[in-house]
Design a protein around this motif. Structure first.
Motif, short mmCIF file in Angstrom:
data_model
loop_
_atom_site.label_atom_id
_atom_site.label_comp_id
_atom_site.label_asym_id
_atom_site.label_seq_id
_atom_site.Cartn_x
_atom_site.Cartn_y
_atom_site.Cartn_z
N GLY A 82 47.56 34.46 51.54
CA GLY A 82 47.98 35.50 50.60
C GLY A 82 47.64 35.19 49.15
N GLU A 83 46.75 34.25 48.92
CA GLU A 83 46.43 33.83 47.55
C GLU A 83 44.98 34.14 47.18
OE1 GLU A 83 47.34 29.71 47.42
OE2 GLU A 83 49.50 29.99 47.69
N ILE A 84 44.42 35.17 47.78
CA ILE A 84 42.99 35.43 47.55
C ILE A 84 42.72 35.84 46.11
CG2 ILE A 84 42.46 35.98 49.94
CD1 ILE A 84 42.64 38.92 49.23
N SER A 85 43.70 36.43 45.42
CA SER A 85 43.49 36.79 44.02
C SER A 85 43.27 35.53 43.19
CB SER A 85 44.70 37.55 43.48
OG SER A 85 44.53 37.87 42.11
N GLU A 86 44.09 34.50 43.46
CA GLU A 86 43.92 33.23 42.74
C GLU A 86 42.59 32.57 43.11
OE1 GLU A 86 46.52 34.25 44.26
OE2 GLU A 86 48.28 34.07 42.96
N PHE A 87 42.23 32.63 44.42
CA PHE A 87 40.96 32.06 44.85
C PHE A 87 39.78 32.76 44.17
CE2 PHE A 87 43.22 31.01 49.07
CZ PHE A 87 43.64 29.78 48.56
N ALA A 88 39.83 34.09 44.11
CA ALA A 88 38.74 34.86 43.51
C ALA A 88 38.64 34.58 42.01
CB ALA A 88 38.96 36.35 43.76
N TRP A 89 39.78 34.47 41.34
CA TRP A 89 39.78 34.18 39.90
C TRP A 89 39.12 32.83 39.64
CZ3 TRP A 89 42.10 37.15 35.89
CH2 TRP A 89 42.11 36.53 34.64
N GLU A 90 39.50 31.82 40.42
CA GLU A 90 38.94 30.49 40.22
C GLU A 90 37.45 30.45 40.57
OE1 GLU A 90 38.97 26.50 39.09
OE2 GLU A 90 40.37 28.16 38.74
N ALA A 91 37.07 31.16 41.64
CA ALA A 91 35.66 31.19 42.03
C ALA A 91 34.82 31.85 40.96
CB ALA A 91 35.50 31.93 43.36
N ALA A 92 35.35 32.95 40.36
CA ALA A 92 34.62 33.63 39.29
C ALA A 92 34.46 32.72 38.08
CB ALA A 92 35.35 34.91 38.91
N ARG A 93 35.51 32.00 37.75
CA ARG A 93 35.46 31.10 36.60
C ARG A 93 34.43 29.99 36.82
NH1 ARG A 93 37.23 26.45 35.03
NH2 ARG A 93 38.23 26.03 37.04
N LYS A 94 34.43 29.40 38.04
CA LYS A 94 33.49 28.32 38.33
C LYS A 94 32.05 28.81 38.36
CE LYS A 94 36.58 25.27 40.94
NZ LYS A 94 36.83 24.60 42.25
N ALA A 95 31.86 30.09 38.68
CA ALA A 95 30.51 30.65 38.73
C ALA A 95 30.00 31.06 37.36
CB ALA A 95 30.49 31.85 39.68
N GLY A 96 30.83 30.84 36.31
CA GLY A 96 30.39 31.15 34.96
C GLY A 96 30.74 32.53 34.48
#
Length: 358
Positions: A304-318
């Motif tokens: 249930g934490e995909i929003s946090e996962f997506a936020w972090e993935a976007a940040r790491k991708a620049g």
């Protein structure tokens, strides 16, 4: 005489046959035979009691076909080398004289081989197993369960054919062919299990109390997976994505309620189709990695934490997820000041667009 194949495919050829190699005291079988023709790259191994042949269609062969036996020690090294490469990475296998060299983009491995080493006629052996006919009667082969285990990596599903007591059992899977020799045990018939009739007679007292049935009526049917649980099965995941694509496309075309509903259905359809195409491409390049990603994604969705996962993935991708969020809030705020009847529609469309972009 180079042949090109992906690292995953080469690794799978080794994985599917390595358990069938014979021991060090049978030098000719203490390794894996690599053979390339105009269409396929084969890996073959045998311990005299089992034969395993796996193949993959290669991406091209330059020059003449080749055949070399890789020593068992080198096979282990090759297995580790391929696992360290990206699964989709092209790998070139070259056999020249007493050396086989496998080359990837940033790494290579050289293996010393004996180009004159003999190997048995595995094609003739397997052809004989395929062409053997069923013997009349109800005798059936005795199999060594330890030898059966050696086909554990042949694939998730295999077909098995037994024709007679002393005939080899055929094992067939996708791009895989194997044979398992039956066990010849002296005095085996003395246990009363030499034929199907004898086996039936030995169990008659136990089984005669019940009628013939395929499945007792009082056993509940298999329960469907709860809707809230995410499957970790790759094939089921692909099916779910295709089903979502078709349903959402149908609902979008059939929607007559509002622009918001059409936008939502269209976004779901496009997203599901893109996900399926990406998953299919990943599975083609590296099935093991595809299965791992599906399982990991299922766990992430269940958390249930995909929003946090997506936020972090976007940040790491620049990317700047904070800017995306602000952009969405600005659009919603502008929608509230639009003409009557327009805010909800514009907000929904903009939300859909923002979702498809991210």
């Amino acid at each position: 005489m180079p042949v090109t194949i992906t690292a995953h495919q080469l690794g799978r050829l080794i994985d599917r046959t390595i358990s069938n190699m014979d021991g060090e005291f049978t030098a000719v079988l203490h390794g894996i035979r690599l053979e390339a023709d105009a269409e396929w790259l084969y890996a073959v191994a045998s311990d005299r009691y089992t034969v395993a042949a796996a193949r993959y269609r290669h991406d091209g062969l330059e020059g003449e076909p080749f055949a070399r036996t890789l020593p068992a020690g080198a096979v282990r090294a090759l297995q580790e080398w391929t696992s360290a490469q990206p699964g989709h990475s092209p790998v070139t296998v070259t056999a020249e004289g007493g050396r086989v060299r496998v080359t990837a983009a940033h790494s290579d491995l050289g293996i010393a081989v004996d180009p004159s080493a003999d190997f048995f006629d595995w094609r003739g052996v397997l052809r004989g197993v395929i062409e053997q006919t069923s013997v009349p009667g109800n005798v059936f082969p005795v199999l060594n369960t330890r030898l059966l285990e050696r086909f554990g990596a042949a694939g998730p599903l295999v077909r098995v054919r037994a024709t007679a007591d002393q005939n080899a059992v055929l094992i067939a899977g996708q791009d895989f062919l194997g044979a398992l020799m039956p066990v010849r045990v002296r005095g085996m018939d003395s246990d009363g299990l030499g034929t199907l009739d004898q086996t039936q007679a030995a169990w008659q007292d136990t089984l005669s109390t019940g009628g013939t049935a395929t499945m007792p009526d009082n056993i509940p049917a298999r329960q469907h997976r709860p809707r809230h649980e995410i499957t970790k099965d790759l094939a089921e995941t692909a099916g779910d994505l295709l089903k979502q694509t078709l349903r959402s496309t149908h609902d979008a075309l059939a929607s007559t309620t509002s622009d918001e509903a059409f936008a939502a259905y269209a976004t779901a359809s496009v997203t599901a189709w893109r996900a399926y195409r990406y998953l299919d491409a990943l599975h083609t390049a590296d099935p093991r990695l595809a299965a791992t990603i599906v399982a990991e994604t299922a766990e992430e969705l269940d958390s249930g934490e995909i929003s946090e996962f997506a936020w972090e993935a976007a940040r790491k991708a620049g990317h700047d997820p904070a800017a995306w969020s602000q952009e969405l809030e600005d659009r919603l705020a502008n929608a509230l000041t639009s003409a009557p009847g327009q805010p909800a529609q514009e907000a929904a469309v903009n939300t859909s667009e923002a979702g498809s972009t991210t």
